[in-house]
Design an enzyme around this catalytic site. Structure first.
Site, PDB file in Angstrom:
ATOM      1  N   GLU A   1      37.557  54.365  95.391  1.00 26.62           N
ATOM      2  CA  GLU A   1      37.912  53.060  94.970  1.00 26.62           C
ATOM      3  C   GLU A   1      37.714  51.918  96.200  1.00 26.62           C
ATOM      4  O   GLU A   1      37.980  50.877  95.949  1.00 26.62           O
ATOM      5  CB  GLU A   1      39.606  52.858  94.601  1.00 26.62           C
ATOM      6  CG  GLU A   1      40.579  53.169  95.509  1.00 26.62           C
ATOM      7  CD  GLU A   1      40.410  54.621  96.067  1.00 26.62           C
ATOM      8  OE1 GLU A   1      39.895  55.481  95.697  1.00 26.62           O
ATOM      9  OE2 GLU A   1      41.490  54.819  96.894  1.00 26.62           O
TER      10      GLU A   1
ATOM     11  N   HIS B   1      38.299  58.492  98.756  1.00 25.74           N
ATOM     12  CA  HIS B   1      38.548  57.478  98.415  1.00 25.74           C
ATOM     13  C   HIS B   1      37.464  56.660  97.514  1.00 25.74           C
ATOM     14  O   HIS B   1      36.883  55.672  98.198  1.00 25.74           O
ATOM     15  CB  HIS B   1      39.532  56.361  99.130  1.00 25.74           C
ATOM     16  CG  HIS B   1      40.613  56.747  99.791  1.00 25.74           C
ATOM     17  ND1 HIS B   1      41.968  56.501  99.288  1.00 25.74           N
ATOM     18  CD2 HIS B   1      40.794  57.672 100.916  1.00 25.74           C
ATOM     19  CE1 HIS B   1      42.741  57.100  99.867  1.00 25.74           C
ATOM     20  NE2 HIS B   1      42.391  57.647 100.762  1.00 25.74           N
TER      21      HIS B   1
ATOM     22  N   CYS C   1      42.902  61.614  97.677  1.00 25.43           N
ATOM     23  CA  CYS C   1      43.380  62.002  99.118  1.00 25.43           C
ATOM     24  C   CYS C   1      44.819  62.521  98.785  1.00 25.43           C
ATOM     25  O   CYS C   1      45.081  63.804  98.558  1.00 25.43           O
ATOM     26  CB  CYS C   1      43.187  60.868  99.766  1.00 25.43           C
ATOM     27  SG  CYS C   1      43.341  61.032 101.580  1.00 25.43           S
TER      28      CYS C   1
HETATM   29  N1  GLN Z   1      47.001  62.508 105.375  1.00 28.42           N
HETATM   30  C1  GLN Z   1      47.598  61.972 104.213  1.00 28.42           C
HETATM   31  C2  GLN Z   1      48.482  62.810 103.545  1.00 28.42           C
HETATM   32  O1  GLN Z   1      48.976  63.960 104.292  1.00 28.42           O
HETATM   33  C3  GLN Z   1      46.516  61.418 103.046  1.00 28.42           C
HETATM   34  C4  GLN Z   1      45.893  60.147 103.549  1.00 28.42           C
HETATM   35  C5  GLN Z   1      45.372  59.431 102.182  1.00 28.42           C
HETATM   36  O2  GLN Z   1      45.666  59.538 101.540  1.00 28.42           O
HETATM   37  N2  GLN Z   1      44.263  58.391 102.647  1.00 28.42           N
HETATM   38  O3  GLN Z   1      49.229  62.606 102.541  1.00 28.42           O
END
Ligand code: GLN
Length: 198
Positions: free
Chosen positions: A179, A177, A82
């Protein structure tokens, strides 16, 4: 690395604990990374989810950014989930003013690609490289890979078409994610990359 790899988890902000628990369970030793010196002892690095613009700012404030960029460029195995995927991307779309990434993965990533109505959702994802069963994964204000350069390759896409996992040499990135849903195969794959690089 004699047998048991040491995996650093970038611990400036984000979901560090879940990655540590899973990696320890898979047999790795984990250390939290906040300072440049701490990078010396690791065989691989996980960049967790969180807020990529905050992690970017803190990496500069803690003076760890340059050392990190250098180690990634020198072939340190890395896995970003992410926000971590955003930080590994060579090109960023939809970042805040001045936001930078560390780079390493030849992709363009769009932050917050799924808009409001789908800010968070779970999906079953077919990942040919991982085989059956499909991956159950959580997307939390997730990014998507808008474009893949010639050095990287796609690992998975949603039925709606967005590319959500990619790999390049010893660097792995997922927009979701694993995890958080008990999915272990991406972390296993990452540890295999760490073993290969050693
Ligand atoms: N929206 C977040 C960002 O721009 C990422 C979200 C996440 O890691 N769950 O960093």
């Amino acid at each position: 690395m004699a047998g048991r790899p040491t995996v650093g988890i970038l611990a400036l902000q984000g979901d560090v604990r879940e990655h540590a628990a899973l990696l320890e369970d898979l047999g790795a030793r984990t250390v939290r990374i906040r300072r440049a010196e701490e990078l010396a002892e690791i065989d691989g690095l996980v960049l967790p989810g969180g807020e990529s613009s905050t992690i970017d700012k803190l990496a500069r404030a803690f003076d760890v950014r340059d050392a990190l960029v250098d180690r990634l460029a020198a072939g340190l195995p890395a896995y970003g989930t992410c926000a971590g995927l955003i930080l590994l991307a060579d090109r960023l779309q939809g970042g805040i003013a001045g936001q930078r990434t560390f780079g390493g993965l030849d992709v363009a990533v769009r932050r917050n690609a799924f808009g409001r109505q789908r800010e968070s959702f779970e999906a079953e994802l077919d990942v040919p490289e991982l085989g059956a069963p499909p991956v159950r994964c959580a997307f939390i204000r997730a990014p998507a890979i808008e474009e893949i350069g010639p050095r990287a390759r796609e690992l998975a896409r949603l039925p709606s078409g967005e590319i959500v996992a990619a790999e390049q040499g010893v660097i792995l990135g997922t927009a979701f994610h694993p995890e958080q849903t008990g999915e272990r195969r991406f972390h296993e794959r990452f540890l295999a990359l760490v073993a290969r690089a050693a």
